[in-house]
Design a protein around this motif. Structure first.
Motif, mmCIF file in Angstrom:
data_model
loop_
_atom_site.group_PDB
_atom_site.id
_atom_site.type_symbol
_atom_site.label_atom_id
_atom_site.label_comp_id
_atom_site.label_asym_id
_atom_site.label_seq_id
_atom_site.Cartn_x
_atom_site.Cartn_y
_atom_site.Cartn_z
ATOM 1 N N THR A 87 0.829 -1.206 0.000
ATOM 2 C CA THR A 87 0.000 0.000 0.000
ATOM 3 C C THR A 87 0.860 1.251 0.000
ATOM 4 O O THR A 87 0.592 2.211 -0.735
ATOM 5 N N GLN A 88 1.910 1.260 0.825
ATOM 6 C CA GLN A 88 2.771 2.438 0.881
ATOM 7 C C GLN A 88 3.435 2.711 -0.469
ATOM 8 O O GLN A 88 3.524 3.857 -0.906
ATOM 9 N N VAL A 89 3.870 1.642 -1.135
ATOM 10 C CA VAL A 89 4.508 1.820 -2.440
ATOM 11 C C VAL A 89 3.492 2.289 -3.478
ATOM 12 O O VAL A 89 3.775 3.182 -4.285
ATOM 13 N N GLY A 90 2.296 1.710 -3.460
ATOM 14 C CA GLY A 90 1.262 2.120 -4.399
ATOM 15 C C GLY A 90 0.875 3.574 -4.243
ATOM 16 O O GLY A 90 0.692 4.302 -5.231
ATOM 17 N N LEU A 91 0.756 4.038 -3.006
ATOM 18 C CA LEU A 91 0.431 5.440 -2.761
ATOM 19 C C LEU A 91 1.557 6.368 -3.199
ATOM 20 O O LEU A 91 1.319 7.474 -3.692
ATOM 21 N N LEU A 92 2.803 5.917 -3.045
ATOM 22 C CA LEU A 92 3.937 6.716 -3.497
ATOM 23 C C LEU A 92 3.898 6.890 -5.012
ATOM 24 O O LEU A 92 4.166 7.979 -5.535
ATOM 25 N N MET A 93 3.529 5.822 -5.737
ATOM 26 C CA MET A 93 3.445 5.918 -7.193
ATOM 27 C C MET A 93 2.339 6.883 -7.615
ATOM 28 O O MET A 93 2.447 7.560 -8.640
ATOM 29 N N ARG A 94 1.278 6.969 -6.841
ATOM 30 C CA ARG A 94 0.226 7.935 -7.159
ATOM 31 C C ARG A 94 0.752 9.364 -7.062
ATOM 32 O O ARG A 94 0.354 10.239 -7.832
ATOM 33 N N GLN A 95 1.657 9.604 -6.128
ATOM 34 C CA GLN A 95 2.246 10.936 -6.004
ATOM 35 C C GLN A 95 3.081 11.302 -7.226
ATOM 36 O O GLN A 95 3.235 12.476 -7.557
ATOM 37 N N ALA A 96 3.631 10.283 -7.895
ATOM 38 C CA ALA A 96 4.464 10.552 -9.069
ATOM 39 C C ALA A 96 3.663 11.087 -10.242
ATOM 40 O O ALA A 96 4.204 11.784 -11.108
ATOM 41 N N THR A 97 2.366 10.781 -10.289
ATOM 42 C CA THR A 97 1.545 11.185 -11.429
ATOM 43 C C THR A 97 0.461 12.187 -11.067
ATOM 44 O O THR A 97 -0.334 12.575 -11.924
ATOM 45 N N ALA A 98 0.392 12.625 -9.820
ATOM 46 C CA ALA A 98 -0.653 13.559 -9.401
ATOM 47 C C ALA A 98 -0.555 14.858 -10.194
ATOM 48 O O ALA A 98 0.511 15.459 -10.292
ATOM 49 N N SER A 99 -1.681 15.289 -10.757
ATOM 50 C CA SER A 99 -1.704 16.501 -11.562
ATOM 51 C C SER A 99 -2.963 17.290 -11.258
ATOM 52 O O SER A 99 -4.074 16.797 -11.439
ATOM 53 N N SER A 100 -2.785 18.514 -10.783
ATOM 54 C CA SER A 100 -3.920 19.360 -10.434
ATOM 55 C C SER A 100 -3.425 20.795 -10.332
ATOM 56 O O SER A 100 -2.286 21.108 -10.696
ATOM 57 N N ALA A 101 -4.275 21.662 -9.804
ATOM 58 C CA ALA A 101 -3.872 23.060 -9.615
ATOM 59 C C ALA A 101 -2.778 23.193 -8.572
ATOM 60 O O ALA A 101 -2.062 24.193 -8.541
ATOM 61 N N THR A 102 -2.635 22.189 -7.708
ATOM 62 C CA THR A 102 -1.646 22.272 -6.621
ATOM 63 C C THR A 102 -0.568 21.197 -6.699
ATOM 64 O O THR A 102 0.346 21.185 -5.881
ATOM 65 N N SER A 103 -0.666 20.273 -7.630
ATOM 66 C CA SER A 103 0.321 19.201 -7.722
ATOM 67 C C SER A 103 0.686 18.971 -9.177
ATOM 68 O O SER A 103 -0.074 19.289 -10.095
#
Length: 623
Positions: A175-191
């Motif tokens: 789970t920790q690794v999967g959530l970290l990978m989500r941070q790599a692709t997060a795209s928004s007004a703030t990320s």
């Protein structure tokens, strides 16, 4: 370890070493979103290597092996650029991890989802003088979107779980690794997408226990990515804005690297000129981009082109323009209002960006306004004249120059193209009319060469004509490796156009282990024996002062006399030399008929370049 709920177990590998069991959970977390991973061999990272070999056999991920860590990291960067999804690079501990920094820096400022995965010595060995041990936690702090440290000893102490209490157990490795990978692709007004760091402290033993092939075949533990390759994000649809009530302004749209495509349609609708760098994705016939725009921007005062330039009231910057000072001078003019179109947070900017950012198309339309009659047409007409002037100047050269070679390659190549940092991308920016049709094999130089049809529609598809470049930090390191990564994903030939120092700086791209698939890659090397770009800057003028020529040549030109042919053959690849445009045409023809890596060397003289550029600028007075 205790839990109020029963462990959520999808497979049983309790027979194996704990380091291997932990590595499998890490790989499961990676393969939720990852297609490719590049591994540089090492002992401390061995559990990950064994787990990745199993996952590859189960069809969950594609593994690539590289010997040099820096080359491995940039290969992963190229794969991530091509896929738009997280791509990993795995190294052992110590200096191996430190070699990832250049690629992390590039990924940070270019918004590429690179996952750097570093194996570490367990915490009890730190501070003891143990071999190959250094403090790796936080070593990329400030350059990664997020970082996670997993320590194998935490499993024994109950702070980390191999068998989760539920699918979303936050204490579980996967789970920790999967959530970290989500941070790599997060795209928004703030990320914004970018690199992430996973550091893992492994304890001995680092190898799997004995297990039969039959048992191993039953252990179908690896996850395949949630999204298949065909579901990758596509270009945003064009949106038409109601322009009935807009004001009238003379606006120029400047498209830099990695520009959002949706702004092209707005510029066309409102009737404004598009000034587009090669890697912006906006320099094609169907976008109406202005040819020869750089020459227009540097035309001498008093010329008609300069008068047109002075009429600009507003500038819309889309993407990140990095190549020339004339563009920056236009953006920063005191009498010009400039804004940045940024529908998402930009990887390279913060609140200190000197121009206002606009996120919505309707806001952008209101700022840009409708163009007065003939505004776009005036720029396009002058641009065609500038392009003809550039073509004529190149046609007068007795020998093949770096500018002419770069122009021809960019206009002719029928594959995705990566432009190396330094001079070549600027030569393409100046001289290449990407609106000319790409030549077919045997079509003759006239089809795309000097005097070719300007304004004709390009016959390449969107992917065939895509231009890649490393413009995050704009360094020359890793350019070839990134091109190799693009080629590995596309499973087709890619062309890299680079200078000789860029080529030599990333020579280990040619070092492909014999067990690995070789990328289908043409590398066109403009070999002028050193760093041509510095002669185009202030240093060239300093070098022409009495007594300074040798100093500038030594410290900036960095002359080299390497026999590139011998190097290439020594690495086991094909080498060709091109002395004329006809040689280049023959070398680039039939890209689908070749496999593996091939280097095409073009030897040129950089000494006349400064005078050529000065003469071209002087001629621009006639525009």
């Amino acid at each position: 370890m205790t839990s109020s709920r029963r462990p959520f177990r999808e497979f049983d590998d309790s027979y194996d070493a704990e380091s291997l069991r932990m590595a499998r959970r890490v790989v499961r977390g990676l393969t939720m979103s990852m297609q490719h991973i590049v591994v540089a061999p090492g002992s401390r990272s061995a559990p990950l290597a064994y787990a990745l070999r199993e996952a590859e056999e189960l069809g969950a991920i594609t593994v690539h092996i590289r010997i040099d860590e820096r080359s491995a990291a940039f290969t992963a960067l190229g794969l991530a650029m091509a896929t738009g999804r997280p791509t990993g690079v795995v190294t052992t501990s110590g200096t191996a991890a430190g070699n990832l920094l250049p690629a992390v820096m590039e990924a940070e400022l270019s918004g590429v989802p690179l996952a750097v995965i570093t194996a570490d010595r367990p915490e009890e060995l730190h501070g003891t003088g143990a071999n190959q041990t250094t403090w790796q936690q936080g070593m990329f702090a400030g350059r990664v979107r997020d970082e996670v440290h997993l320590e194998q000893s935490d499993i024994l102490e109950g702070h980390l779980r191999l068998e989760p209490a539920s699918r979303d157990d936050l204490m579980a490795v996967e789970t920790q690794v999967g959530l970290l990978m989500r941070q790599a692709t997060a795209s928004s007004a703030t990320s914004v997408p970018g690199p992430v760091h996973l550091n893992i402290g492994f304890r001995d033993p680092l190898v799997p226990t004995g297990i039969s092939s039959t048992q191993q075949a039953l252990q179908r533990w690896a996850r395949k990515p949630f999204l298949p390759a065909e579901d990758r994000e596509t270009a945003a649809p064009q949106q038409r804005i109601d322009d009935a009530d807009l004001g009238t302004f003379r606006t120029a749209f400047v498209f830099g690297h990695d520009a959002p495509a949706v702004a092209v349609g707005l510029a066309q609708q409102l009737g404004h000129p598009i000034l587009a760098e090669p890697s912006s994705g906006a320099r094609w016939s169907d976008t109406g981009a202005v040819q020869g725009y750089r020459l227009l921007l540097q035309a001498p005062e008093g010329s008609a082109a300069a008068e047109l330039r002075e009429q600009v009231q507003r500038v819309v910057v889309v993407g990140r323009p990095t190549l020339t000072r004339p563009v920056q001078q236009l953006i920063r003019r005191r009498d010009v209002q400039a804004v940045q179109y940024a529908p998402r947070r930009l990887a390279w900017s913060d609140e200190r960006l000197p121009r206002r950012s606009l996120r919505e198309l309707d806001e952008l339309a209101e700022f840009a306004g409708r163009a007065p009659a003939g505004w776009q047409e005036a720029w396009q007409e002058k641009g065609i004249a500038a392009q003809r002037m550039i073509d004529a100047a190149l046609g007068e050269q007795e020998q093949l120059s770096s500018v002419r070679a770069a122009q021809f390659v960019a206009e002719t190549v029928r594959t995705p193209l990566l432009l190396g940092s330094s001079s070549v991308i600027r030569d393409v920016d100046l001289a290449a009319a990407l609106t000319r049709p790409a030549a077919e094999p045997g079509a003759g130089v006239g089809a795309t060469g000097v005097g070719g049809a300007v304004g004709a529609a390009a016959d390449r598809g969107a992917e065939d004509r895509r231009i890649y470049a490393l413009r995050g930090v704009s360094g020359i390191d890793g350019n070839l490796s990134a091109a190799a990564g693009v080629a590995l994903h596309r499973q087709r030939r890619v062309t890299a156009l680079v200078g000789d120092l860029t080529f030599l700086h990333d020579l280990n791209t040619l070092l492909v282990p014999s067990t690995e698939e070789r990328p289908h890659l043409d590398i066109v090397v403009i070999n002028d024996g050193g760093g041509a770009i510095f002669d185009q800057l202030e240093h060239g003028e300093v070098g022409r002062r009495r007594g300074n020529q040798q100093v500038v040549e030594r410290f900036f030109g960095t002359p080299q006399s390497v026999e590139i042919e011998q190097l290439v053959i020594g690495f086991g690849h094909e080498h060709r030399r091109a002395e004329t445009v006809q040689d280049l045409e023959a070398a680039l023809a039939g890209p689908d008929d070749r496999v593996g890596v091939r280097v095409i060397e073009v030897r040129t003289d950089r000494a006349p370049l400064r005078d050529f550029h000065a003469e071209l600028t002087a001629r621009a007075a006639e525009l």
